[in-house]
Design a protein around this motif. Structure first.
Motif, PDB file in Angstrom:
ATOM      1  N   LEU A  62     -15.079 -78.111  45.095  1.00  0.00           N
ATOM      2  CA  LEU A  62     -15.426 -79.835  45.115  1.00  0.00           C
ATOM      3  C   LEU A  62     -15.797 -80.113  46.706  1.00  0.00           C
ATOM      4  O   LEU A  62     -16.629 -81.319  46.507  1.00  0.00           O
ATOM      5  CB  LEU A  62     -13.988 -80.387  44.848  1.00  0.00           C
ATOM      6  N   VAL A  63     -15.549 -79.451  47.674  1.00  0.00           N
ATOM      7  CA  VAL A  63     -15.927 -79.732  49.049  1.00  0.00           C
ATOM      8  C   VAL A  63     -16.840 -79.197  49.358  1.00  0.00           C
ATOM      9  O   VAL A  63     -17.987 -79.824  49.780  1.00  0.00           O
ATOM     10  CB  VAL A  63     -14.748 -79.197  49.963  1.00  0.00           C
ATOM     11  N   LEU A  64     -17.241 -77.869  48.758  1.00  0.00           N
ATOM     12  CA  LEU A  64     -18.621 -77.232  49.458  1.00  0.00           C
ATOM     13  C   LEU A  64     -19.978 -77.477  48.705  1.00  0.00           C
ATOM     14  O   LEU A  64     -21.101 -77.403  49.007  1.00  0.00           O
ATOM     15  CB  LEU A  64     -18.317 -75.823  49.703  1.00  0.00           C
ATOM     16  N   ARG A  65     -19.742 -77.672  47.102  1.00  0.00           N
ATOM     17  CA  ARG A  65     -20.989 -77.588  46.495  1.00  0.00           C
ATOM     18  C   ARG A  65     -21.699 -78.704  46.507  1.00  0.00           C
ATOM     19  O   ARG A  65     -22.871 -78.772  46.281  1.00  0.00           O
ATOM     20  CB  ARG A  65     -20.354 -77.424  44.972  1.00  0.00           C
ATOM     21  N   PRO A  66     -21.258 -80.107  46.927  1.00  0.00           N
ATOM     22  CA  PRO A  66     -22.123 -80.894  47.134  1.00  0.00           C
ATOM     23  C   PRO A  66     -23.062 -80.793  48.319  1.00  0.00           C
ATOM     24  O   PRO A  66     -24.087 -81.490  48.272  1.00  0.00           O
ATOM     25  CB  PRO A  66     -21.153 -82.233  47.664  1.00  0.00           C
ATOM     26  N   ILE A  67     -22.715 -79.946  49.093  1.00  0.00           N
ATOM     27  CA  ILE A  67     -23.572 -79.383  50.580  1.00  0.00           C
ATOM     28  C   ILE A  67     -24.421 -78.385  49.980  1.00  0.00           C
ATOM     29  O   ILE A  67     -25.728 -78.427  50.137  1.00  0.00           O
ATOM     30  CB  ILE A  67     -22.881 -79.066  51.574  1.00  0.00           C
ATOM     31  N   LEU A  68     -23.827 -77.395  49.634  1.00  0.00           N
ATOM     32  CA  LEU A  68     -24.431 -75.964  49.442  1.00  0.00           C
ATOM     33  C   LEU A  68     -25.067 -75.538  47.853  1.00  0.00           C
ATOM     34  O   LEU A  68     -25.724 -74.646  47.763  1.00  0.00           O
ATOM     35  CB  LEU A  68     -23.556 -74.861  49.859  1.00  0.00           C
ATOM     36  N   ARG A  69     -24.512 -76.549  46.983  1.00  0.00           N
ATOM     37  CA  ARG A  69     -25.139 -76.281  45.567  1.00  0.00           C
ATOM     38  C   ARG A  69     -24.885 -74.740  45.106  1.00  0.00           C
ATOM     39  O   ARG A  69     -23.814 -74.305  45.164  1.00  0.00           O
ATOM     40  CB  ARG A  69     -26.220 -76.801  45.466  1.00  0.00           C
ATOM     41  N   ASP A  70     -26.032 -74.091  44.806  1.00  0.00           N
ATOM     42  CA  ASP A  70     -26.079 -72.737  44.580  1.00  0.00           C
ATOM     43  C   ASP A  70     -26.336 -71.742  45.543  1.00  0.00           C
ATOM     44  O   ASP A  70     -26.938 -70.765  45.334  1.00  0.00           O
ATOM     45  CB  ASP A  70     -27.061 -72.625  43.157  1.00  0.00           C
ATOM     46  N   GLY A  71     -26.259 -72.074  46.784  1.00  0.00           N
ATOM     47  CA  GLY A  71     -26.084 -71.404  48.048  1.00  0.00           C
ATOM     48  C   GLY A  71     -25.042 -70.119  47.748  1.00  0.00           C
ATOM     49  O   GLY A  71     -24.134 -70.035  47.031  1.00  0.00           O
ATOM     50  N   LEU A  72     -25.314 -69.007  48.770  1.00  0.00           N
ATOM     51  CA  LEU A  72     -24.541 -67.756  48.699  1.00  0.00           C
ATOM     52  C   LEU A  72     -22.999 -68.032  48.751  1.00  0.00           C
ATOM     53  O   LEU A  72     -22.107 -67.314  48.083  1.00  0.00           O
ATOM     54  CB  LEU A  72     -24.960 -66.825  49.567  1.00  0.00           C
ATOM     55  N   LEU A  73     -22.646 -69.211  49.426  1.00  0.00           N
ATOM     56  CA  LEU A  73     -21.282 -69.505  49.646  1.00  0.00           C
ATOM     57  C   LEU A  73     -20.586 -69.915  48.492  1.00  0.00           C
ATOM     58  O   LEU A  73     -19.381 -69.813  48.389  1.00  0.00           O
ATOM     59  CB  LEU A  73     -21.017 -70.177  50.935  1.00  0.00           C
ATOM     60  N   THR A  74     -21.291 -70.591  47.402  1.00  0.00           N
ATOM     61  CA  THR A  74     -20.592 -71.401  46.547  1.00  0.00           C
ATOM     62  C   THR A  74     -21.187 -71.072  45.234  1.00  0.00           C
ATOM     63  O   THR A  74     -20.458 -71.382  44.114  1.00  0.00           O
ATOM     64  CB  THR A  74     -21.148 -72.849  46.915  1.00  0.00           C
ATOM     65  N   ALA A  75     -22.095 -70.192  44.990  1.00  0.00           N
ATOM     66  CA  ALA A  75     -22.733 -69.816  43.744  1.00  0.00           C
ATOM     67  C   ALA A  75     -21.860 -68.763  43.134  1.00  0.00           C
ATOM     68  O   ALA A  75     -21.061 -68.284  43.768  1.00  0.00           O
ATOM     69  CB  ALA A  75     -24.139 -69.081  43.914  1.00  0.00           C
ATOM     70  N   GLU A  76     -21.592 -68.774  41.956  1.00  0.00           N
ATOM     71  CA  GLU A  76     -20.726 -67.677  41.298  1.00  0.00           C
ATOM     72  C   GLU A  76     -21.727 -67.281  39.976  1.00  0.00           C
ATOM     73  O   GLU A  76     -22.602 -67.408  39.627  1.00  0.00           O
ATOM     74  CB  GLU A  76     -19.716 -68.695  40.432  1.00  0.00           C
ATOM     75  N   GLY A  77     -21.146 -65.921  39.412  1.00  0.00           N
ATOM     76  CA  GLY A  77     -21.629 -65.260  38.180  1.00  0.00           C
ATOM     77  C   GLY A  77     -23.007 -64.737  38.380  1.00  0.00           C
ATOM     78  O   GLY A  77     -23.227 -64.108  39.556  1.00  0.00           O
ATOM     79  N   GLN A  78     -23.905 -65.012  37.557  1.00  0.00           N
ATOM     80  CA  GLN A  78     -25.279 -64.284  37.819  1.00  0.00           C
ATOM     81  C   GLN A  78     -25.990 -64.780  38.889  1.00  0.00           C
ATOM     82  O   GLN A  78     -26.639 -64.139  39.364  1.00  0.00           O
ATOM     83  CB  GLN A  78     -25.802 -64.410  36.500  1.00  0.00           C
ATOM     84  N   VAL A  79     -25.795 -66.029  39.060  1.00  0.00           N
ATOM     85  CA  VAL A  79     -26.429 -67.021  40.380  1.00  0.00           C
ATOM     86  C   VAL A  79     -26.290 -66.111  41.476  1.00  0.00           C
ATOM     87  O   VAL A  79     -26.973 -65.931  42.281  1.00  0.00           O
ATOM     88  CB  VAL A  79     -26.290 -68.210  40.218  1.00  0.00           C
ATOM     89  N   TRP A  80     -24.864 -66.090  41.827  1.00  0.00           N
ATOM     90  CA  TRP A  80     -24.561 -65.355  43.001  1.00  0.00           C
ATOM     91  C   TRP A  80     -24.939 -63.892  42.958  1.00  0.00           C
ATOM     92  O   TRP A  80     -25.563 -63.483  44.132  1.00  0.00           O
ATOM     93  CB  TRP A  80     -22.892 -65.434  42.794  1.00  0.00           C
ATOM     94  N   LYS A  81     -25.050 -63.110  41.925  1.00  0.00           N
ATOM     95  CA  LYS A  81     -25.566 -61.843  41.888  1.00  0.00           C
ATOM     96  C   LYS A  81     -26.882 -61.779  42.272  1.00  0.00           C
ATOM     97  O   LYS A  81     -27.407 -60.808  42.923  1.00  0.00           O
ATOM     98  CB  LYS A  81     -25.135 -61.225  40.392  1.00  0.00           C
ATOM     99  N   ARG A  82     -27.755 -62.552  41.791  1.00  0.00           N
ATOM    100  CA  ARG A  82     -29.236 -62.528  41.953  1.00  0.00           C
ATOM    101  C   ARG A  82     -29.512 -62.835  43.514  1.00  0.00           C
ATOM    102  O   ARG A  82     -30.192 -62.218  44.080  1.00  0.00           O
ATOM    103  CB  ARG A  82     -29.738 -63.731  41.022  1.00  0.00           C
TER     104      ARG A  82
END
Length: 468
Positions: A84-104
């Protein structure tokens, strides 16, 4: 008679001796989460508690940390409050992405941050450090906290983006501070896990500076794409080009690329900047340590022009940086949430039951100051990280870059950058505290010095000439 001076104990909150009320929790988390933790947090191997009926397990035992972050990592997702804190800033960046998005994303970026590739950035790091250090030639007073943010941004821009980040501001450090002060902090609604659509007032104030950063990213991507189309052979082979070449149905989307770029612009350099500032501050208060490091830097730089080799040949310099990261970890909290019920058995037979949905807190801020893991844990003692002592530190009791699959991808890059920057800065100048130097550690996205780090900078060549 032992004449060795007592080690410097830098400022930090004293552990609480009474449990906070709910109102105190909200106020403290909004002001500075580092001030929330009580004495048991710094002495217990693990501690079960609850925040607003949210089951929480605070973990300090290295074996249990390994279980959660490595051995059974698939059972632990990123915690709701953290997202809730980080995703508004970083969205699907490496620090906040999960699952297949993070793996890619992780797979796409891995080639840039191999040790071999990081070593290839050393000369650029050296050049930018020397270029920035020129501002100190006449001596004077500077806010080193601001300066280290500017220096690491210059290095990041040159190494990962070939200097092609589209700049829109002369106050980059100020913009970063405004971004993290507004959008990088916990809101009371986050603690209550309120729906995302409910507005967080602090983050609403940060939307303007966030949009400024996103506009920088959009323009930077557009210009590089135009260059790639116009001159594919002459385009720089850097982080930006590599990411853009991953765009496509089987790779990264345009928005994912933008999110990762803003992650590195807004946060990737920030951790190193803070650690450099704290290192210079601690050494200013530990003159014997500083003198030994200055001598090491003078010796190595006099006969070794290749900065790639400095990391190995400057163990005292590296140790001071690592000790500063122990006391002021760049990322002070690692938050996970149990997907399913779990259990762990300690070597002494004690069993830890972890219920489904439990928030698991592995907090480097607490872990690095834990009374059962460190001698004089609040003191600045770089000798802990001298080569002959490193084996005494468990891999899971010191986590400046995290651990496991989500370990910081730029750890090698950051360590090399830090040693080169310190070698340049401390080789040419001495950094001393002034009457105005009174920092207080505050947790935002990183561990920042409230009040900055005003310091007096003087050239060292006068000192060396006098000694000669």
């Amino acid at each position: 008679m032992d004449m060795k001076p007592q080690p410097f104990t830098p400022p930090a909150p004293i552990p609480r001796t009474t449990p906070p009320t709910r109102l105190e929790i909200i106020r403290t988390v909004m002001r500075n989460p580092l001030e929330l933790w009580g004495k048991p947090t710094y002495t217990a191997r693990w501690l079960k508690t609850a925040f607003f009926n949210d089951r929480t397990l605070i973990v300090n035992d290295p074996g249990l940390i390994r279980h959660v972050l490595v051995d059974n990592v698939k059972n632990y997702e990123l915690a709701v409050v953290r997202q809730l804190v980080l995703r508004p800033i970083l969205r699907d960046g490496l620090l906040t992405a999960e699952g297949q998005v993070w793996k890619r994303s992780r797979k796409a970026m891995a080639p840039v941050f191999t040790p071999r590739h990081s070593r290839g950035f050393a000369l650029q790091m050296l050049a930018k450090s020397r270029e920035y250090a020129a501002k100190y030639e006449g001596g004077g007073r500077y806010d080193i906290s601001v300066d280290m943010t500017e220096l690491t941004y210059a290095i990041l821009s040159e190494t990962l983006f070939s200097g092609d980040i589209v700049s829109q501001t002369d106050d980059f450090a100020g913009d970063i501070d405004r971004l993290l002060s507004t959008m990088g902090r916990v809101d009371p609604l986050d603690l209550l896990k309120a729906p995302k659509w409910l507005p967080r007032l602090a983050r609403m104030r940060g939307q303007g500076v966030l949009e400024k950063f996103r506009d920088i990213v959009r323009q930077t991507m557009r210009l590089r794409k135009e260059q790639m189309a116009r001159d594919p052979e002459g385009v720089p082979e850097d982080f930006l080009t590599l990411l853009l070449r991953q765009e496509g149905p089987e790779g990264l989307s345009e928005s994912e690329i933008a999110d990762n770029i803003i992650t590195f612009i807004g946060a990737g350099h920030e951790t190193t900047a803070r650690a450099l500032g704290w290192t210079l501050y601690c050494l200013a208060n530990a003159p014997a340590e500083r003198q030994a490091i200055e001598a090491e830097i003078d010796t190595v730089t006099a006969d070794e022009p290749d900065p790639v080799k400095w990391l190995e040949r400057m163990p005292l310099t590296r140790a001071a940086f690592e000790e500063a990261m122990r006391l002021y970890p760049p990322a002070p909290s690692i938050n996970r949430q149990a997907i399913a019920a779990d259990r762990w058995t300690a070597p002494d037979g004690e069993v830890v039951e972890i219920e489904k949905g439990t928030t698991v807190l592995v907090m480097p801020w607490v872990l690095h100051r834990h009374e059962t893991l460190w001698e004089k844990p609040r003191a600045f003692k770089p000798e802990r990280f001298h080569p002959e002592n490193r084996d005494r530190i468990d891999r899971f009791q010191y986590l400046p870059f995290g651990v496991g699959p989500r370990v910081c991808i730029g750890a090698t890059f950051a360590m090399q950058e830090a040693v080169i920057a310190l070698a340049v800065l401390m080789g040419r100048f001495r950094f001393d505290c002034t009457a105005a130097t009174d920092p207080w550690p505050v947790q935002k996205l990183t561990t920042q010095p409230a009040g900055g780090l005003p310091m007096r900078v003087t050239p060292r060549f006068n000192e060396r000439a006098a000694a000669a």
